[in-house]
Design a protein around this motif. Structure first.
Motif, PDB file in Angstrom:
ATOM      1  N   UNK A   1      33.570 -29.573  31.481  1.00 29.73           N
ATOM      2  CA  UNK A   1      34.728 -30.116  31.179  1.00 29.73           C
ATOM      3  C   UNK A   1      36.048 -29.575  31.685  1.00 29.73           C
ATOM      4  N   UNK A   2      36.717 -29.938  32.389  1.00 31.35           N
ATOM      5  CA  UNK A   2      38.188 -29.128  32.745  1.00 31.35           C
ATOM      6  C   UNK A   2      39.407 -30.024  31.829  1.00 31.35           C
ATOM      7  N   UNK A   3      40.014 -29.241  31.245  1.00 30.18           N
ATOM      8  CA  UNK A   3      40.965 -29.539  30.305  1.00 30.18           C
ATOM      9  C   UNK A   3      42.450 -29.362  30.860  1.00 30.18           C
ATOM     10  N   UNK A   4      43.298 -29.922  30.180  1.00 27.16           N
ATOM     11  CA  UNK A   4      44.772 -29.704  30.562  1.00 27.16           C
ATOM     12  C   UNK A   4      45.087 -28.215  29.808  1.00 27.16           C
ATOM     13  N   UNK A   5      46.283 -27.610  30.106  1.00 24.30           N
ATOM     14  CA  UNK A   5      46.729 -26.699  29.709  1.00 24.30           C
ATOM     15  C   UNK A   5      47.089 -26.714  27.961  1.00 24.30           C
ATOM     16  N   UNK A   6      46.852 -25.851  27.227  1.00 24.26           N
ATOM     17  CA  UNK A   6      47.072 -26.182  25.866  1.00 24.26           C
ATOM     18  C   UNK A   6      48.583 -26.703  25.775  1.00 24.26           C
ATOM     19  N   UNK A   7      49.522 -26.600  26.164  1.00 20.30           N
ATOM     20  CA  UNK A   7      50.798 -26.854  25.955  1.00 20.30           C
ATOM     21  C   UNK A   7      50.945 -28.237  26.437  1.00 20.30           C
ATOM     22  N   UNK A   8      50.405 -28.486  27.495  1.00 16.37           N
ATOM     23  CA  UNK A   8      50.164 -29.844  27.934  1.00 16.37           C
ATOM     24  C   UNK A   8      49.529 -31.037  27.427  1.00 16.37           C
ATOM     25  N   UNK A   9      48.229 -30.512  26.916  1.00 17.34           N
ATOM     26  CA  UNK A   9      47.745 -31.067  25.995  1.00 17.34           C
ATOM     27  C   UNK A   9      48.371 -31.710  24.699  1.00 17.34           C
TER      28      UNK A   9
ATOM     29  N   UNK B   1      41.247 -31.753  22.718  1.00 18.33           N
ATOM     30  CA  UNK B   1      40.489 -30.509  23.131  1.00 18.33           C
ATOM     31  C   UNK B   1      41.435 -29.431  23.652  1.00 18.33           C
ATOM     32  N   UNK B   2      42.115 -29.736  24.518  1.00 16.53           N
ATOM     33  CA  UNK B   2      43.202 -29.031  25.417  1.00 16.53           C
ATOM     34  C   UNK B   2      43.906 -28.214  24.373  1.00 16.53           C
ATOM     35  N   UNK B   3      44.561 -28.990  23.578  1.00 16.57           N
ATOM     36  CA  UNK B   3      45.421 -28.550  22.372  1.00 16.57           C
ATOM     37  C   UNK B   3      45.020 -27.393  21.621  1.00 16.57           C
ATOM     38  N   UNK B   4      43.668 -27.582  21.334  1.00 18.80           N
ATOM     39  CA  UNK B   4      42.838 -26.851  20.446  1.00 18.80           C
ATOM     40  C   UNK B   4      42.148 -25.687  21.068  1.00 18.80           C
ATOM     41  N   UNK B   5      42.098 -25.626  22.565  1.00 17.09           N
ATOM     42  CA  UNK B   5      41.836 -24.644  23.353  1.00 17.09           C
ATOM     43  C   UNK B   5      40.098 -24.705  23.497  1.00 17.09           C
ATOM     44  N   UNK B   6      39.606 -25.721  23.484  1.00 17.42           N
ATOM     45  CA  UNK B   6      38.052 -25.932  23.826  1.00 17.42           C
ATOM     46  C   UNK B   6      38.047 -25.492  25.179  1.00 17.42           C
ATOM     47  N   UNK B   7      36.888 -24.874  25.260  1.00 22.20           N
ATOM     48  CA  UNK B   7      36.285 -24.556  26.502  1.00 22.20           C
ATOM     49  C   UNK B   7      34.834 -24.902  26.988  1.00 22.20           C
TER      50      UNK B   7
ATOM     51  N   UNK C   1      46.849 -23.343  14.927  1.00 22.26           N
ATOM     52  CA  UNK C   1      48.158 -24.117  15.013  1.00 22.26           C
ATOM     53  C   UNK C   1      47.765 -25.447  15.770  1.00 22.26           C
ATOM     54  N   UNK C   2      46.936 -25.286  16.723  1.00 19.70           N
ATOM     55  CA  UNK C   2      46.524 -26.615  17.650  1.00 19.70           C
ATOM     56  C   UNK C   2      45.864 -27.657  16.673  1.00 19.70           C
TER      57      UNK C   2
END
Length: 254
Positions: free
Chosen positions: A221-229, A211-217, A151-152
């Protein structure tokens, strides 16, 4: 509105650009998947093991990286081409309410973006499933949080298409728009995100939000939470769509 969207679809199908860039998106996705799986056993790899949820989410998230920038290019060309080939006058005379023309382009290319995303996700599945099976790694396509990644990816590529239309409406110059998109996505933002001292704010850049929205790890690199991205990326899409529409309404066609 339907006739305008139908007209945009006809314009899109009258060229082969969308097809060549779809093939390029598929090729990029295949390359990213191949590299990620091929180097997954390297102790210095930046991604989580592929037998974990985080690793498999990152694996499918590469579909976004393969498609989003090229979809933005397709969308940008779709509107800047009106000015480059001097068809904008006829288009806007036929439909004097310019916002409806831009809205039709936004709807058309957002749909194209969703289509690119689905195709690139299928490319990932076609490569990853047999390869991971050969490595005795279980890949459950509906498990490990993968539906959220799917979905992301679709949302991400769709939003990038909207950004492409908005940026094209804003700049109008096709070469400047396309070159600007490519330089930013493949040169400028990667350079910025590589600087640890500014990582707190680079997380809010479009690529990092993607990257945050699609749940890259990634271990670096530190990403935002998916919902915030997703919210950040949607804000970029809305901003470019609104600004591009307003500018196109006020600016002289020629």
């Amino acid at each position: 509105m339907r006739p305008l969207i139908a007209a945009e679809v006809h314009k899109l199908r009258s060229t082969r650009l969308w097809w060549w860039l779809l093939l390029a998106s598929m090729a990029l996705t295949a390359l990213y998947v191949t590299l990620l799986i091929g180097f997954s056993d390297d102790p210095d790899t930046l991604t989580a093991p592929l037998d974990t949820a985080a690793g498999q989410q990152t694996l499918f998230a590469v579909a976004s990286g393969g498609a989003n920038t090229l979809v933005a290019v397709v969308a940008a060309i779709g509107i800047t081409g009106e000015f480059r080939h001097r068809t904008a006058t006829a288009t806007f005379l036929t439909t004097p309410q310019r916002r409806k023309v831009v809205a039709a382009k936004l709807a058309t290319y957002a749909t194209v973006g969703a289509g690119y995303a689905v195709v690139c996700l299928l490319v990932v599945a076609a490569i990853a499933w047999p390869w991971l099976s050969a490595k005795d790694i279980d890949l459950t396509l509906l498990g490990n949080g993968l539906p959220g990644t799917y979905a992301g990816v679709v949302a991400d590529v769709t939003i990038f298409a909207v950004v492409g239309v908005g940026l094209g409406a804003l700049l109008r110059n096709q070469v400047a728009t396309v070159v600007g998109l490519l330089v930013y996505r493949f040169v400028a933002e990667p350079m910025l995100t590589a600087v640890p001292a500014i990582s707190d704010w680079t997380a809010y850049l479009p690529g990092s939000a993607s990257a945050a929205l699609t749940q890259v790890s990634l271990s670096t690199q530190n990403y935002l939470d998916p919902w915030l991205g997703g919210l950040v990326l949607a804000a970029y899409g809305l901003l470019f769509a609104v600004v591009g529409t307003r500018v196109s309404m006020r600016r002289d066609i020629t």
